[in-house]
Design a protein around this motif. Structure first.
Motif, PDB file in Angstrom:
ATOM      1  N   MET A   1       9.411  -5.610   0.784  1.00 39.33           N
ATOM      2  CA  MET A   1       8.820  -6.948   0.698  1.00 39.33           C
ATOM      3  C   MET A   1       8.038  -7.072  -0.602  1.00 39.33           C
ATOM      4  SD  MET A   1       6.210  -8.824   3.334  1.00 39.33           S
ATOM      5  CE  MET A   1       6.095 -10.609   3.368  1.00 39.33           C
ATOM      6  N   ARG A   2       8.151  -8.240  -1.231  1.00 42.42           N
ATOM      7  CA  ARG A   2       7.458  -8.482  -2.491  1.00 42.42           C
ATOM      8  C   ARG A   2       6.185  -9.297  -2.256  1.00 42.42           C
ATOM      9  NH1 ARG A   2      12.794  -9.170  -3.356  1.00 42.42           N
ATOM     10  NH2 ARG A   2      12.718 -11.434  -3.183  1.00 42.42           N
ATOM     11  N   LEU A   3       5.225  -9.106  -3.158  1.00 46.90           N
ATOM     12  CA  LEU A   3       3.956  -9.816  -3.055  1.00 46.90           C
ATOM     13  C   LEU A   3       3.644 -10.468  -4.391  1.00 46.90           C
ATOM     14  CD1 LEU A   3       1.669 -10.361  -1.033  1.00 46.90           C
ATOM     15  CD2 LEU A   3       0.468  -8.394  -1.978  1.00 46.90           C
ATOM     16  N   GLY A   4       3.410 -11.771  -4.339  1.00 54.02           N
ATOM     17  CA  GLY A   4       3.055 -12.515  -5.535  1.00 54.02           C
ATOM     18  C   GLY A   4       1.677 -13.126  -5.405  1.00 54.02           C
ATOM     19  N   LEU A   5       1.201 -13.699  -6.495  1.00 58.29           N
ATOM     20  CA  LEU A   5      -0.134 -14.284  -6.569  1.00 58.29           C
ATOM     21  C   LEU A   5      -0.020 -15.699  -7.090  1.00 58.29           C
ATOM     22  CD1 LEU A   5      -3.298 -14.035  -6.673  1.00 58.29           C
ATOM     23  CD2 LEU A   5      -2.998 -13.250  -9.032  1.00 58.29           C
ATOM     24  N   VAL A 255      -2.342  -6.055   5.252  1.00 60.19           N
ATOM     25  CA  VAL A 255      -1.059  -5.379   5.416  1.00 60.19           C
ATOM     26  C   VAL A 255      -0.407  -5.785   6.726  1.00 60.19           C
ATOM     27  CG1 VAL A 255       0.058  -3.145   5.736  1.00 60.19           C
ATOM     28  CG2 VAL A 255      -1.658  -3.434   3.936  1.00 60.19           C
ATOM     29  N   ASP A 256      -1.172  -5.777   7.806  1.00 62.29           N
ATOM     30  CA  ASP A 256      -0.626  -6.122   9.116  1.00 62.29           C
ATOM     31  C   ASP A 256      -0.048  -7.529   9.121  1.00 62.29           C
ATOM     32  OD1 ASP A 256      -1.377  -3.646  10.048  1.00 62.29           O
ATOM     33  OD2 ASP A 256      -3.168  -4.362  11.102  1.00 62.29           O
ATOM     34  N   HIS A 257      -0.768  -8.448   8.492  1.00 62.86           N
ATOM     35  CA  HIS A 257      -0.294  -9.828   8.462  1.00 62.86           C
ATOM     36  C   HIS A 257       1.019  -9.941   7.682  1.00 62.86           C
ATOM     37  CE1 HIS A 257      -0.470 -14.174   8.628  1.00 62.86           C
ATOM     38  NE2 HIS A 257      -0.315 -14.219   7.311  1.00 62.86           N
ATOM     39  N   LEU A 258       1.096  -9.266   6.559  1.00 66.74           N
ATOM     40  CA  LEU A 258       2.303  -9.341   5.746  1.00 66.74           C
ATOM     41  C   LEU A 258       3.484  -8.665   6.436  1.00 66.74           C
ATOM     42  CD1 LEU A 258       0.633  -8.694   2.300  1.00 66.74           C
ATOM     43  CD2 LEU A 258       1.564 -10.862   3.122  1.00 66.74           C
ATOM     44  N   VAL A 259       3.231  -7.596   7.151  1.00 66.33           N
ATOM     45  CA  VAL A 259       4.298  -6.946   7.922  1.00 66.33           C
ATOM     46  C   VAL A 259       4.842  -7.902   8.979  1.00 66.33           C
ATOM     47  CG1 VAL A 259       4.792  -5.114   9.578  1.00 66.33           C
ATOM     48  CG2 VAL A 259       3.559  -4.579   7.479  1.00 66.33           C
ATOM     49  N   VAL A 266      10.656 -12.927   6.109  1.00 65.08           N
ATOM     50  CA  VAL A 266      10.088 -13.345   4.828  1.00 65.08           C
ATOM     51  C   VAL A 266      10.287 -12.233   3.805  1.00 65.08           C
ATOM     52  CG1 VAL A 266       7.965 -13.960   3.613  1.00 65.08           C
ATOM     53  CG2 VAL A 266       8.426 -14.893   5.896  1.00 65.08           C
ATOM     54  N   ASP A 267      10.850 -12.586   2.650  1.00 67.12           N
ATOM     55  CA  ASP A 267      11.115 -11.623   1.582  1.00 67.12           C
ATOM     56  C   ASP A 267       9.950 -11.489   0.610  1.00 67.12           C
ATOM     57  OD1 ASP A 267      13.999 -11.263   2.224  1.00 67.12           O
ATOM     58  OD2 ASP A 267      14.131 -13.360   1.589  1.00 67.12           O
ATOM     59  N   HIS A 268       9.202 -12.564   0.448  1.00 65.19           N
ATOM     60  CA  HIS A 268       8.281 -12.662  -0.689  1.00 65.19           C
ATOM     61  C   HIS A 268       7.076 -13.490  -0.254  1.00 65.19           C
ATOM     62  CE1 HIS A 268       8.229 -13.530  -5.355  1.00 65.19           C
ATOM     63  NE2 HIS A 268       7.016 -13.265  -4.897  1.00 65.19           N
ATOM     64  N   VAL A 288      -2.459  -3.558  -1.612  1.00 70.00           N
ATOM     65  CA  VAL A 288      -1.733  -4.081  -0.460  1.00 70.00           C
ATOM     66  C   VAL A 288      -0.245  -4.170  -0.788  1.00 70.00           C
ATOM     67  CG1 VAL A 288      -1.389  -6.122   0.993  1.00 70.00           C
ATOM     68  CG2 VAL A 288      -3.707  -5.302   0.496  1.00 70.00           C
ATOM     69  N   ALA A 289       0.083  -4.643  -1.990  1.00 68.69           N
ATOM     70  CA  ALA A 289       1.486  -4.757  -2.387  1.00 68.69           C
ATOM     71  C   ALA A 289       2.181  -3.402  -2.335  1.00 68.69           C
ATOM     72  CB  ALA A 289       1.585  -5.349  -3.791  1.00 68.69           C
ATOM     73  N   ALA A 290       1.479  -2.359  -2.766  1.00 68.98           N
ATOM     74  CA  ALA A 290       2.071  -1.015  -2.747  1.00 68.98           C
ATOM     75  C   ALA A 290       2.358  -0.560  -1.318  1.00 68.98           C
ATOM     76  CB  ALA A 290       1.146  -0.032  -3.449  1.00 68.98           C
ATOM     77  N   LYS A 291       1.505  -0.967  -0.383  1.00 74.67           N
ATOM     78  CA  LYS A 291       1.666  -0.528   1.009  1.00 74.67           C
ATOM     79  C   LYS A 291       2.812  -1.249   1.712  1.00 74.67           C
ATOM     80  CE  LYS A 291      -3.140   0.897   1.644  1.00 74.67           C
ATOM     81  NZ  LYS A 291      -4.405   0.682   2.387  1.00 74.67           N
ATOM     82  N   ILE A 292       3.197  -2.410   1.220  1.00 78.98           N
ATOM     83  CA  ILE A 292       4.292  -3.141   1.874  1.00 78.98           C
ATOM     84  C   ILE A 292       5.587  -3.085   1.072  1.00 78.98           C
ATOM     85  CG2 ILE A 292       2.689  -4.721   3.014  1.00 78.98           C
ATOM     86  CD1 ILE A 292       3.657  -6.849   0.944  1.00 78.98           C
TER      87      ILE A 292
END
Length: 305
Positions: A1-5, A255-259, A266-268, A288-292
């Motif tokens: 999963m990707r994380l953006g700002l 992290v939990d929410h993004l998981v 959701v990809d991103h 957080v991005a590294a963990k997901i």
């Protein structure tokens, strides 16, 4: 999963004279720490959820061009450009220019527009909703022609282009399936917006809310009717971290929410949270991005990410 700002507000210490300093540092830090994407709103006035109309609001594509010069890897886009803001041919050139100058890192984020006050304030026409959707579909068709190098005339109800020449062509992804900036369509209207995503979009952007599962299910239904593989569409979600799950104070909750979002497919995830300009804010988000990073969204193979 990707994380953006996403950076939706510019009311920072030092006032307007320091906006460039803060934005440049945010962009460089996000790039260096490995976030997937950087986004800004494309509005004339600030929106109520982020402050007052009189708060600083800078032009979206000027901001992204500035960010491109401070970065080398991170993807860049608007959430989202209203179809009323720019003529389709000029928008195609604008996004192509960002893509070429950034080395192929642009998204085209677009939607039907909604903020009537800013249009009235600056004298920009704001057609009724039905017409805005007609214009959005025509714009998507025109942009598709321009990104593919098709120079044949376009004759629509609202737009006529004698020669939609687009030189240079965008660089886009290093991906034969998407040889242009991904077209991201923002919004979650079930009858029109999600149908446009299925027909023309490379990505969608939907708010993080309780009805997200339903919206994704409707998108899948539109894809099935149009014989479009649902998996081809990048599912992005705009989420807002609050003090309850701010990665600076509660990274595990983040992290939990993004998981949970990944479990919906959701990809991103694109995150807005208070104080993004403060020391350590982006570093916390990068942790957080590294963990997901190894979390595979539902329906995806790891290699497809």
């Amino acid at each position: 999963m990707r994380l953006g700002l996403t950076v939706p507000a510019f009311r920072w210490p030092g006032g307007p004279a320091q906006i460039g300093l803060h934005l440049g540092r945010i962009a460089r830090t996000a790039d260096e720490l490995g976030l997937a994407s950087l986004w800004v709103m494309d509005h004339y006035f600030q929106v109520a959820i982020n402050g007052r109309a009189t708060d600083p609001m800078i032009d979206g594509y000027s901001a992204l061009s500035f960010a491109a010069a401070h970065t080398s890897r991170i993807r860049l886009g608007t959430l989202c450009t209203g179809v009323t803001y720019r003529h389709p041919g000029l928008l195609g050139k604008l996004v192509t220019t960002l893509d070429v100058l950034s080395g192929g890192r642009a998204y085209l984020g677009i939607g039907a527009a909604w903020y009537e006050e800013e249009h009235a304030g600056l004298g920009v026409p704001f057609p009724p909703l039905g017409e805005r959707f007609e214009r959005l579909e025509e714009t998507l068709q025109i942009i598709g022609k321009m990104f593919s190098g098709d120079e044949t005339p376009y004759a629509g109800r609202h737009y006529q282009l004698a020669r939609p020449l687009n030189s240079p062509q965008p660089l886009g992804r290093v991906d034969a399936r998407r040889p242009h900036p991904p077209i991201l369509i923002g919004g979650a209207g079930e009858r029109k917006t999600l149908r446009l995503v299925a027909q023309y979009g490379d990505a969608c952007n939907i708010y993080d809310s309780a009805d997200l599962p339903r919206k994704l299910a409707v998108l899948r239904e539109h894809c099935e009717r149009l014989n479009r593989p649902y998996e081809e569409i990048e599912k992005t979600v705009l989420t807002r971290f609050t003090l309850a799950n701010d990665p600076r104070t509660n990274p595990d909750a983040s992290v939990d929410h993004l998981v949970r979002l990944a479990e919906l497919g959701v990809d991103h995830a694109i995150v807005a949270f208070p104080g993004v300009h403060t020391d350590g804010a982006i570093g916390a988000l990068a942790e957080v991005a590294a963990k997901i990073a190894d979390v595979v969204p539902l329906g995806r193979q790891a290699a497809s990410l």
